[in-house]
Design a protein around this motif. Structure first.
Motif, PDB file in Angstrom:
ATOM      1  N   LEU A 198       0.822  -1.196   0.000  1.00 50.85           N
ATOM      2  CA  LEU A 198       0.000   0.000   0.000  1.00 50.85           C
ATOM      3  C   LEU A 198       0.863   1.255   0.000  1.00 50.85           C
ATOM      4  O   LEU A 198       0.617   2.209  -0.752  1.00 50.85           O
ATOM      5  CB  LEU A 198      -0.936   0.004   1.211  1.00 50.85           C
ATOM      6  CG  LEU A 198      -2.141  -0.939   1.148  1.00 50.85           C
ATOM      7  CD1 LEU A 198      -2.829  -1.003   2.498  1.00 50.85           C
ATOM      8  CD2 LEU A 198      -3.125  -0.490   0.081  1.00 50.85           C
ATOM      9  N   ASN A 199       1.897   1.263   0.845  1.00 48.15           N
ATOM     10  CA  ASN A 199       2.807   2.408   0.895  1.00 48.15           C
ATOM     11  C   ASN A 199       3.535   2.587  -0.435  1.00 48.15           C
ATOM     12  O   ASN A 199       3.696   3.707  -0.928  1.00 48.15           O
ATOM     13  CB  ASN A 199       3.823   2.220   2.025  1.00 48.15           C
ATOM     14  CG  ASN A 199       3.266   2.589   3.379  1.00 48.15           C
ATOM     15  OD1 ASN A 199       3.421   3.708   3.833  1.00 48.15           O
ATOM     16  ND2 ASN A 199       2.624   1.634   4.033  1.00 48.15           N
ATOM     17  N   LEU A 200       3.972   1.485  -1.015  1.00 45.12           N
ATOM     18  CA  LEU A 200       4.703   1.551  -2.277  1.00 45.12           C
ATOM     19  C   LEU A 200       3.802   2.069  -3.397  1.00 45.12           C
ATOM     20  O   LEU A 200       4.205   2.932  -4.197  1.00 45.12           O
ATOM     21  CB  LEU A 200       5.246   0.165  -2.628  1.00 45.12           C
ATOM     22  CG  LEU A 200       6.168   0.065  -3.847  1.00 45.12           C
ATOM     23  CD1 LEU A 200       7.411   0.915  -3.648  1.00 45.12           C
ATOM     24  CD2 LEU A 200       6.549  -1.400  -4.080  1.00 45.12           C
ATOM     25  N   ASP A 201       2.579   1.569  -3.476  1.00 45.87           N
ATOM     26  CA  ASP A 201       1.647   2.033  -4.492  1.00 45.87           C
ATOM     27  C   ASP A 201       1.329   3.512  -4.302  1.00 45.87           C
ATOM     28  O   ASP A 201       1.179   4.267  -5.281  1.00 45.87           O
ATOM     29  CB  ASP A 201       0.342   1.230  -4.434  1.00 45.87           C
ATOM     30  CG  ASP A 201       0.461  -0.138  -5.083  1.00 45.87           C
ATOM     31  OD1 ASP A 201       1.536  -0.458  -5.615  1.00 45.87           O
ATOM     32  OD2 ASP A 201      -0.526  -0.890  -5.044  1.00 45.87           O
ATOM     33  N   GLN A 202       1.228   3.927  -3.057  1.00 49.41           N
ATOM     34  CA  GLN A 202       0.903   5.326  -2.812  1.00 49.41           C
ATOM     35  C   GLN A 202       2.067   6.238  -3.184  1.00 49.41           C
ATOM     36  O   GLN A 202       1.866   7.345  -3.694  1.00 49.41           O
ATOM     37  CB  GLN A 202       0.500   5.540  -1.362  1.00 49.41           C
ATOM     38  CG  GLN A 202      -0.247   6.844  -1.154  1.00 49.41           C
ATOM     39  CD  GLN A 202      -0.859   6.937   0.211  1.00 49.41           C
ATOM     40  OE1 GLN A 202      -0.175   6.822   1.209  1.00 49.41           O
ATOM     41  NE2 GLN A 202      -2.159   7.165   0.272  1.00 49.41           N
ATOM     42  N   ALA A 203       3.283   5.770  -2.969  1.00 51.26           N
ATOM     43  CA  ALA A 203       4.445   6.543  -3.421  1.00 51.26           C
ATOM     44  C   ALA A 203       4.362   6.769  -4.927  1.00 51.26           C
ATOM     45  O   ALA A 203       4.601   7.885  -5.426  1.00 51.26           O
ATOM     46  CB  ALA A 203       5.738   5.822  -3.043  1.00 51.26           C
ATOM     47  N   ALA A 204       4.023   5.721  -5.661  1.00 53.28           N
ATOM     48  CA  ALA A 204       3.869   5.850  -7.105  1.00 53.28           C
ATOM     49  C   ALA A 204       2.719   6.789  -7.452  1.00 53.28           C
ATOM     50  O   ALA A 204       2.791   7.559  -8.425  1.00 53.28           O
ATOM     51  CB  ALA A 204       3.638   4.475  -7.729  1.00 53.28           C
TER      52      ALA A 204
END
Length: 531
Positions: A280-286
């Motif tokens: 979730l954090n990684l997708d939100q960074a993107a």
């Protein structure tokens, strides 16, 4: 990070804090929303422990004019004029021990205005976790939600347990929050890493000591069960609901628990409950990288743009600016506070939630690059809901508390964060590093997670409309596609555009489609796209 933005007039610098609150509606925390709630068997009858919960389901509530008597006479007059009423609904602190302590939920209601027959109660949740649904209703939705919806539904805001006016989670005081918000979240060495870990640990300990037992009972699953009690107290057979951002996860969790009690449900700016916290954090960074690129492309055509026209050069300029702040924070008009790298990053991210804030972001960046961090600090303050008196709302505390219960932590220690940094920096060269380190906050949380990521199907529920915006920074479009596919009755509505969430943000197509569904029960055709 999750909220329901709208489009007001942009303020002057002196009015930026209030203006950003108007733009963003409910600015949310710098930790990302995470999934929560263990998979539970779909319940076709009453909830578990139904006989012991009967006093809650059958309770009588007293409605009164919102606002405190005598002390807030003007506020009462406004509430009376707008027809707003407030009440308190009791729910069990611990559903495994419903005979124990209670939690008092704050509820606000705006009766249907007519014309046309009343359709029932429509519960609204603006996101978070940590956003106040009561404030959203009384401060915005009661007057500015689509007129046709206000005519036929009683609009209802319920602050979830631990949020807003419902026995809020408490952590640091104002000065403590000032220090916490300024903490370096991109550590360069062992000393910086240790300082960040101490900051997170101190925050968690403050939450434990100031909140007490409630801190272990603010999960999304518990909040969803609370909604069913509110539904019954309102006298409704089914739950009609519009949730934005984190509110989509709350709504989906309700549908999982009580699929045959779902009425008309809109999940706007959807989360994907099947993803773990790290993803979730990684997708939100993107997602924020996508939003920054959209801002930069628009900025390149503006005379007041402080960034180079080329994308890579713009990234480099912003990264160099933030690195300089890490070494030497900027002065501001605050007098006692400077603008740190962490606060500048928060302020930039806040403005990326809605394209309505892009002009103000250009101005703020230009001022900061000329040596004045005042406006960018005000953006960060608005995102954290810091008042001009130095007092913070409970938003940040509730956001972290709910997230840390809803799913196991993204990272268990600094070594795990360092190993993940290449992925995060690839996803977002500007924001990836900060978002990776921020995700460490749940590692030392006083209560272990009670939820695990899982797919939600809500088999037996009527059509549920899931809305995704293609360049949504906070809840990437792929999450909406995934949730709509998971739900047995999910219908995806796509908005081709920028910003976080889509309903009531200016798209006639989106607004007409969703309002028609809420009024008639007719969902959009599969894979409908609005522009």
């Amino acid at each position: 990070m999750s909220l329901l933005p709208r489009r007001p007039h942009l303020p002057s610098r002196a009015r930026w804090t209030a203006g950003l609150a108007a733009i963003l509606a409910l600015a949310l925390a710098a930790t990302v929303p995470t999934t929560g709630g263990k998979a539970l068997a779909a319940q076709t009858g009453g909830p578990s422990h139904a006989p012991r919960l009967a006093p809650y389901y059958q309770q009588h509530v007293d409605w009164h004019t919102c606002g405190k008597p005598a002390a807030h006479t003007a506020g009462r007059a406004v509430a009376r004029e707008r027809g707003l009423a407030c009440a308190t609904v009791r729910v069990p602190l611990d559903y495994s021990d419903p005979g124990g302590a209670d939690v008092a939920l704050s509820v606000a209601r705006k009766p249907a205005t007519g014309p046309g027959g009343r359709l029932g109660s429509l519960l609204l949740n603006p996101g978070g976790p940590g956003g106040s649904a009561v404030d959203f209703l009384t401060g915005y939705a009661g007057e500015h939600y689509p007129e046709a919806v206000r005519a036929r539904y009683d609009l209802v805001g319920v602050d979830p347990r631990g949020v807003g006016h419902s026995v809020p989670v408490r952590c640091l005081d104002g000065p403590g929050m000032d220090r916490w918000a300024a903490t370096d979240v991109t550590p360069d060495d062992a000393a910086d890493t240790a300082a960040l870990r101490r900051s997170f640990h101190g925050f968690a300990e403050a939450c434990r000591s100031r909140t007490g037992t409630l801190l272990g009972h603010v999960s999304t699953t518990e909040a969803a069960r609370d909604l069913d009690i509110v539904r019954a107290v309102l006298g409704e057979r089914r739950l009609d609901y519009v949730g934005a951002s984190y509110g989509t996860f709350l709504g989906a969790t309700y549908a999982e628990l009580f699929p045959r009690r779902v009425g008309r449900m809109v999940l706007d700016g959807a989360m994907d409950p099947s993803l773990d916290a790290r993803r979730l954090n990684l997708d939100q960074a993107a997602g924020f990288e996508t939003a920054f690129r959209a801002f930069q492309r628009d900025c390149a055509h503006r005379e007041d743009c402080p960034l180079p026209a080329a994308g890579p050069a713009a990234n480099g300029t912003l990264a160099a600016f933030l690195a300089a702040l890490d070494r030497a924070p900027l002065p501001t008009d605050d007098g006692t506070r400077t603008l740190t790298e962490a606060q500048a990053t928060t302020g930039i991210i806040a403005a990326l939630y809605t394209e309505a804030a892009w002009p103000a972001l250009r101005r703020a960046l230009g001022e900061a690059m000329d040596g004045d961090g005042t406006t960018l600090l005000s953006m960060s303050d608005a995102y954290y809901e810091r008042g001009t008196n130095g007092h913070y709302s409970s938003l940040m505390a509730a956001n972290t508390a709910v997230n840390c219960l809803d799913a196991p932590p993204a990272f268990t220690g600094p070594a795990a964060v360092r190993a993940a940094l290449p992925d995060f920096e690839k996803a977002s060269p500007v924001f990836g590093r900060a978002l990776a380190w921020t995700a460490l906050i749940c590692a030392d949380w006083p209560h272990p997670a009670t939820g695990t990521p899982h797919r939600i199907t809500a088999e037996g529920a009527p059509p549920i409309v899931v809305v995704g915006t293609t360049r949504d920074p906070a809840t990437p479009y792929r999450w909406a596609r995934s949730l709509a596919a998971q739900l047995t009755s999910g219908r995806l509505l796509t908005y081709e555009g920028d910003g976080h969430t889509a309903y009531n943000r200016g798209s006639t197509c989106v607004d007409t489609t969703l309002t028609t569904y809420l009024l008639t029960g007719t969902p959009p055709t599969p894979d409908t796209t609005c522009h």
